[in-house]
Write an enzyme that holds these catalytic residues in place. Structure first.
Site, mmCIF file in Angstrom:
data_model
loop_
_atom_site.group_PDB
_atom_site.id
_atom_site.type_symbol
_atom_site.label_atom_id
_atom_site.label_comp_id
_atom_site.label_asym_id
_atom_site.label_seq_id
_atom_site.Cartn_x
_atom_site.Cartn_y
_atom_site.Cartn_z
ATOM 1 C CB SER A 1 -0.879 -0.008 1.252
ATOM 2 O OG SER A 1 -1.467 1.245 1.487
ATOM 3 C CE1 TYR B 1 -4.924 -1.912 4.856
ATOM 4 C CE2 TYR B 1 -3.604 0.055 4.455
ATOM 5 C CZ TYR B 1 -4.313 -1.038 3.976
ATOM 6 O OH TYR B 1 -4.383 -1.251 2.619
#
Length: 215
Positions: free
Chosen positions: A165, A178
C-alpha cells in the site's frame, strides 16, 4: 510537437499492445492462488490472471461474490475453485496449499491480497482491532508465503506477489495497525526475495493507491 493519431491508428496500436501482452506475458498452463480474490481488488487480480491464461484458486472468508467471480473467470475459458476459510486459523496455510494442489494439480503463483482495515483515532485504539488487522494483513501473508515457498522450492519455480500500500511507505491517521502491517509486508517481501531467489522463486509487492471498492 505531439503527432496526432487517427481513430484507426489508435485502434490498431491498442490491438498490437493487447497481442504483445498476451504473447509475451501469457500464463497459459499456470495456476494462481489469490487470497480474497472474490471481491474488490482481489477479484480484479484474479480476473486479470485468468485473462492472461491462468487457472485460479481463491481462498475466501465467506462466499460473497463466488458466483459472479466464477462467471467472470469461466467467461475467459479458465478454471476456478474456491475455499471458504479463515486465513488467521493456526496451520491453515498448509491446508490451503494442499487443497489448491489437490484440486488444480499444481501451483505457480501466490497473490497475498486478503486484508482488512480498522479506523479509529489513535487514542481510541482497541487491542482487538490491532490483532485482527495484523493477523490477516501481515501474519497470514507470512504463513501463506512460507507454505507456498515449500512447494515452489521443490519445483524450482514460483512467484509470490504481496499487496502492499502507499501506507507501506508513509504514516496514516486513524489506521496505525494497517500502517504497521503494510510496512511489515514491504519488509517481509524483501526478506523472502533475498532468500528464495536461490530456488528460482521471485517475490515482489505492489503498492496500490486509493481505489474505489466496497472497502
Amino acid at each position: 510537437m505531439a503527432i496526432e493519431q487517427s481513430p484507426e491508428e489508435i485502434k490498431q496500436h491498442e490491438a498490437e499492445l493487447d497481442h504483445f501482452k498476451m504473447t509475451q506475458f501469457h500464463l497459459d498452463g499456470k495456476v494462481a492462488i489469490v487470497t480474497g480474490g472474490n471481491t474488490g481488488l482481489g477479484q480484479g487480480y484474479a480476473v486479470a490472471l485468468a485473462e492472461a491464461g491462468a487457472d485460479i484458486f481463491i481462498p475466501t472468508y465467506g462466499k460473497a461474490e463466488w458466483d459472479n467471480t466464477r462467471r467472470l473467470i469461466e467467461k475467459r475459458g479458465r478454471k476456478v475453485e474456491f475455499m471458504d476459510v479463515n486465513l488467521t486459523e493456526p496451520g491453515i496455510s498448509d491446508k490451503i496449499i494442499a487443497e489448491a494442489v489437490g484440486k488444480m494439480g499444481h501451483i505457480d503463483i501466490l497473490v497475498n491480497n486478503a486484508g482488512t482495515i480498522r479506523r479509529n483515532p489513535l487514542l481510541e485504539s482497541k487491542d482487538k482491532d490491532w490483532d485482527d488487522v495484523i493477523g490477516i494483513n501481515l501474519t497470514a501473508v507470512y504463513h501463506m508465503s512460507l507454505s507456498a515457498a515449500k512447494v515452489f522450492a521443490k519445483q524450482k519455480s514460483g512467484k509470490i506477489i504481496n499487496i502492499g500500500s502507499m501506507l507501506s511507505f508513509q504514516g496514516g491517521k486513524f489506521i496505525p495497525s494497517y500502517t504497521a502491517a503494510k510496512h511489515g509486508v514491504a519488509g517481509l517481501t524483501k526478506a523472502f526475495a533475498s532468500e528464495l531467489g536461490a530456488y528460482n522463486i521471485q517475490v515482489n509487492a505492489i503498492a496500490p493507491g486509493y481505489i474505489k471498492t466496497a472497502n
